[in-house]
Design a protein around this motif. Structure first.
Motif, PDB file in Angstrom:
ATOM      1  N   TRP A  19     -15.636  23.586  42.577  1.00  0.00           N
ATOM      2  CA  TRP A  19     -15.447  24.965  43.014  1.00  0.00           C
ATOM      3  C   TRP A  19     -14.727  25.049  44.350  1.00  0.00           C
ATOM      4  O   TRP A  19     -14.390  26.141  44.801  1.00  0.00           O
ATOM      5  CB  TRP A  19     -16.798  25.678  43.087  1.00  0.00           C
ATOM      6  N   ASN A  20     -14.506  23.928  44.970  1.00  0.00           N
ATOM      7  CA  ASN A  20     -13.783  23.889  46.244  1.00  0.00           C
ATOM      8  C   ASN A  20     -12.355  23.419  45.954  1.00  0.00           C
ATOM      9  O   ASN A  20     -12.041  22.243  46.077  1.00  0.00           O
ATOM     10  CB  ASN A  20     -14.477  22.949  47.231  1.00  0.00           C
ATOM     11  N   TYR A  21     -11.508  24.352  45.555  1.00  0.00           N
ATOM     12  CA  TYR A  21     -10.160  23.961  45.138  1.00  0.00           C
ATOM     13  C   TYR A  21      -9.131  25.024  45.502  1.00  0.00           C
ATOM     14  O   TYR A  21      -9.468  26.173  45.767  1.00  0.00           O
ATOM     15  CB  TYR A  21     -10.113  23.735  43.623  1.00  0.00           C
ATOM     16  N   ILE A  22      -7.908  24.578  45.521  1.00  0.00           N
ATOM     17  CA  ILE A  22      -6.764  25.477  45.468  1.00  0.00           C
ATOM     18  C   ILE A  22      -6.030  25.099  44.191  1.00  0.00           C
ATOM     19  O   ILE A  22      -6.131  23.958  43.732  1.00  0.00           O
ATOM     20  CB  ILE A  22      -5.842  25.359  46.711  1.00  0.00           C
ATOM     21  N   ILE A  23      -5.335  26.031  43.606  1.00  0.00           N
ATOM     22  CA  ILE A  23      -4.686  25.756  42.321  1.00  0.00           C
ATOM     23  C   ILE A  23      -3.566  24.736  42.514  1.00  0.00           C
ATOM     24  O   ILE A  23      -2.702  24.907  43.370  1.00  0.00           O
ATOM     25  CB  ILE A  23      -4.145  27.047  41.688  1.00  0.00           C
ATOM     26  N   ASP A  24      -3.617  23.677  41.721  1.00  0.00           N
ATOM     27  CA  ASP A  24      -2.555  22.670  41.706  1.00  0.00           C
ATOM     28  C   ASP A  24      -1.446  23.197  40.798  1.00  0.00           C
ATOM     29  O   ASP A  24      -1.584  23.196  39.569  1.00  0.00           O
ATOM     30  CB  ASP A  24      -3.101  21.333  41.198  1.00  0.00           C
ATOM     31  N   ARG A  25      -0.380  23.673  41.382  1.00  0.00           N
ATOM     32  CA  ARG A  25       0.715  24.272  40.612  1.00  0.00           C
ATOM     33  C   ARG A  25       1.483  23.249  39.791  1.00  0.00           C
ATOM     34  O   ARG A  25       2.280  23.602  38.942  1.00  0.00           O
ATOM     35  CB  ARG A  25       1.661  25.034  41.547  1.00  0.00           C
ATOM     36  N   TRP A  26       1.217  21.972  40.000  1.00  0.00           N
ATOM     37  CA  TRP A  26       1.805  20.922  39.164  1.00  0.00           C
ATOM     38  C   TRP A  26       0.962  20.713  37.905  1.00  0.00           C
ATOM     39  O   TRP A  26       1.411  20.103  36.950  1.00  0.00           O
ATOM     40  CB  TRP A  26       1.917  19.617  39.947  1.00  0.00           C
ATOM     41  N   GLY A  27      -0.274  21.153  37.933  1.00  0.00           N
ATOM     42  CA  GLY A  27      -1.126  21.135  36.758  1.00  0.00           C
ATOM     43  C   GLY A  27      -1.884  19.848  36.500  1.00  0.00           C
ATOM     44  O   GLY A  27      -2.540  19.719  35.472  1.00  0.00           O
ATOM     45  N   LEU A  28      -1.830  18.906  37.420  1.00  0.00           N
ATOM     46  CA  LEU A  28      -2.486  17.619  37.168  1.00  0.00           C
ATOM     47  C   LEU A  28      -3.937  17.556  37.602  1.00  0.00           C
ATOM     48  O   LEU A  28      -4.752  16.909  36.958  1.00  0.00           O
ATOM     49  CB  LEU A  28      -1.730  16.486  37.874  1.00  0.00           C
ATOM     50  N   PHE A  29      -4.266  18.191  38.712  1.00  0.00           N
ATOM     51  CA  PHE A  29      -5.567  17.964  39.326  1.00  0.00           C
ATOM     52  C   PHE A  29      -6.371  19.242  39.518  1.00  0.00           C
ATOM     53  O   PHE A  29      -7.073  19.401  40.517  1.00  0.00           O
ATOM     54  CB  PHE A  29      -5.395  17.224  40.659  1.00  0.00           C
ATOM     55  N   ASN A  30      -6.288  20.125  38.568  1.00  0.00           N
ATOM     56  CA  ASN A  30      -7.104  21.336  38.612  1.00  0.00           C
ATOM     57  C   ASN A  30      -8.475  21.060  38.010  1.00  0.00           C
ATOM     58  O   ASN A  30      -8.605  20.226  37.112  1.00  0.00           O
ATOM     59  CB  ASN A  30      -6.422  22.464  37.832  1.00  0.00           C
ATOM     60  N   PRO A  31      -9.481  21.786  38.476  1.00  0.00           N
ATOM     61  CA  PRO A  31     -10.800  21.656  37.849  1.00  0.00           C
ATOM     62  C   PRO A  31     -10.741  22.154  36.403  1.00  0.00           C
ATOM     63  O   PRO A  31      -9.820  22.903  36.040  1.00  0.00           O
ATOM     64  CB  PRO A  31     -11.690  22.569  38.688  1.00  0.00           C
ATOM     65  N   PRO A  32     -11.687  21.753  35.579  1.00  0.00           N
ATOM     66  CA  PRO A  32     -11.709  22.234  34.199  1.00  0.00           C
ATOM     67  C   PRO A  32     -11.660  23.766  34.144  1.00  0.00           C
ATOM     68  O   PRO A  32     -12.348  24.441  34.910  1.00  0.00           O
ATOM     69  CB  PRO A  32     -13.043  21.702  33.659  1.00  0.00           C
ATOM     70  N   GLY A  33     -10.816  24.280  33.280  1.00  0.00           N
ATOM     71  CA  GLY A  33     -10.706  25.721  33.096  1.00  0.00           C
ATOM     72  C   GLY A  33      -9.707  26.411  34.001  1.00  0.00           C
ATOM     73  O   GLY A  33      -9.471  27.607  33.865  1.00  0.00           O
ATOM     74  N   VAL A  34      -9.088  25.675  34.924  1.00  0.00           N
ATOM     75  CA  VAL A  34      -8.095  26.251  35.833  1.00  0.00           C
ATOM     76  C   VAL A  34      -6.733  25.684  35.460  1.00  0.00           C
ATOM     77  O   VAL A  34      -6.574  24.474  35.305  1.00  0.00           O
ATOM     78  CB  VAL A  34      -8.428  25.924  37.312  1.00  0.00           C
ATOM     79  N   GLY A  35      -5.752  26.564  35.311  1.00  0.00           N
ATOM     80  CA  GLY A  35      -4.411  26.135  34.940  1.00  0.00           C
ATOM     81  C   GLY A  35      -3.401  26.379  36.045  1.00  0.00           C
ATOM     82  O   GLY A  35      -3.656  27.149  36.983  1.00  0.00           O
ATOM     83  N   PRO A  36      -2.238  25.743  35.950  1.00  0.00           N
ATOM     84  CA  PRO A  36      -1.226  25.861  36.998  1.00  0.00           C
ATOM     85  C   PRO A  36      -0.619  27.254  37.124  1.00  0.00           C
ATOM     86  O   PRO A  36      -0.026  27.587  38.149  1.00  0.00           O
ATOM     87  CB  PRO A  36      -0.171  24.839  36.601  1.00  0.00           C
ATOM     88  N   PHE A  37      -0.758  28.093  36.099  1.00  0.00           N
ATOM     89  CA  PHE A  37      -0.189  29.436  36.133  1.00  0.00           C
ATOM     90  C   PHE A  37      -1.246  30.520  36.362  1.00  0.00           C
ATOM     91  O   PHE A  37      -0.929  31.706  36.327  1.00  0.00           O
ATOM     92  CB  PHE A  37       0.577  29.716  34.835  1.00  0.00           C
ATOM     93  N   ASP A  38      -2.487  30.103  36.599  1.00  0.00           N
ATOM     94  CA  ASP A  38      -3.539  31.069  36.892  1.00  0.00           C
ATOM     95  C   ASP A  38      -3.220  31.796  38.190  1.00  0.00           C
ATOM     96  O   ASP A  38      -2.542  31.263  39.080  1.00  0.00           O
ATOM     97  CB  ASP A  38      -4.898  30.374  37.025  1.00  0.00           C
ATOM     98  N   LYS A  39      -3.745  33.010  38.283  1.00  0.00           N
ATOM     99  CA  LYS A  39      -3.572  33.780  39.512  1.00  0.00           C
ATOM    100  C   LYS A  39      -4.519  33.242  40.568  1.00  0.00           C
ATOM    101  O   LYS A  39      -5.659  32.890  40.274  1.00  0.00           O
ATOM    102  CB  LYS A  39      -3.859  35.259  39.256  1.00  0.00           C
TER     103      LYS A  39
END
Length: 160
Positions: free
Chosen positions: A126-146
């Motif tokens: 839950w301590n994240y910023i969105i990885d816009r490359w899409g490799l290291f997002n937490p489960p359920g978070v995508g690179p194009f999410d707001k």
């Protein structure tokens, strides 16, 4: 917590301590590599670099604390450990005589792998910023999410 306290905390982590142990053993094995064999000297450099990553990236991940940064460091650690695990084949191929000592490193890496699994499982998803490359997002978070914080309009005149 200040820098010195944080550094002491990281150095007490079991995964960090095991990484130091691996580096010490790899370093001792590398001391046995003949200076006049350029190929083995190149492999030596790679092995020392890989062994150093096992502590350096743990310290960086602990300092960064964001999920994506920690996962990126974990991926680099995994690659370094796997590369180190198979270095004995290159050593043997280029004539290193004491290759049997490398079994000690392989055993230590297996111990490190088990500590690594526990360490990664403790990352705060839950301590994240969105990885816009899409490799290291937490489960359920995508690179194009707001990004909720990024969608808030800011007008400095509202604070005058």
């Amino acid at each position: 917590m200040d820098y010195e306290d944080d550094r002491k905390r990281v150095k007490k982590l079991p995964i960090y301590k095991k990484g130091e142990e691996i580096f010490d053993v790899v370093s001792k094995i590398c001391d046995l590599i003949p200076e006049d064999n350029n190929r083995l000297q190149h492999i030596k450099g790679q092995m020392l670099s890989d062994a150093m990553q096992l502590t350096i990236k743990v310290a960086g991940a602990e300092g960064g604390d964001l999920y994506d940064l920690r996962m990126e460091a974990a991926a680099i650690i995994r690659k370094a450990a796997r590369d180190l695990m198979v270095s004995n084949h290159s050593l043997e191929m280029f004539g290193f005589q004491e290759v049997e000592y490398f079994n000690i490193v392989r055993d230590l890496i297996e111990e490190y792998r088990l500590l690594f699994i526990d360490w990664v499982s403790e990352f705060d998803q839950w301590n994240y910023i969105i990885d816009r490359w899409g490799l290291f997002n937490p489960p359920g978070v995508g690179p194009f999410d707001k990004n909720a914080d990024g969608d808030i309009s800011f007008n400095s005149k509202d604070f005058d």
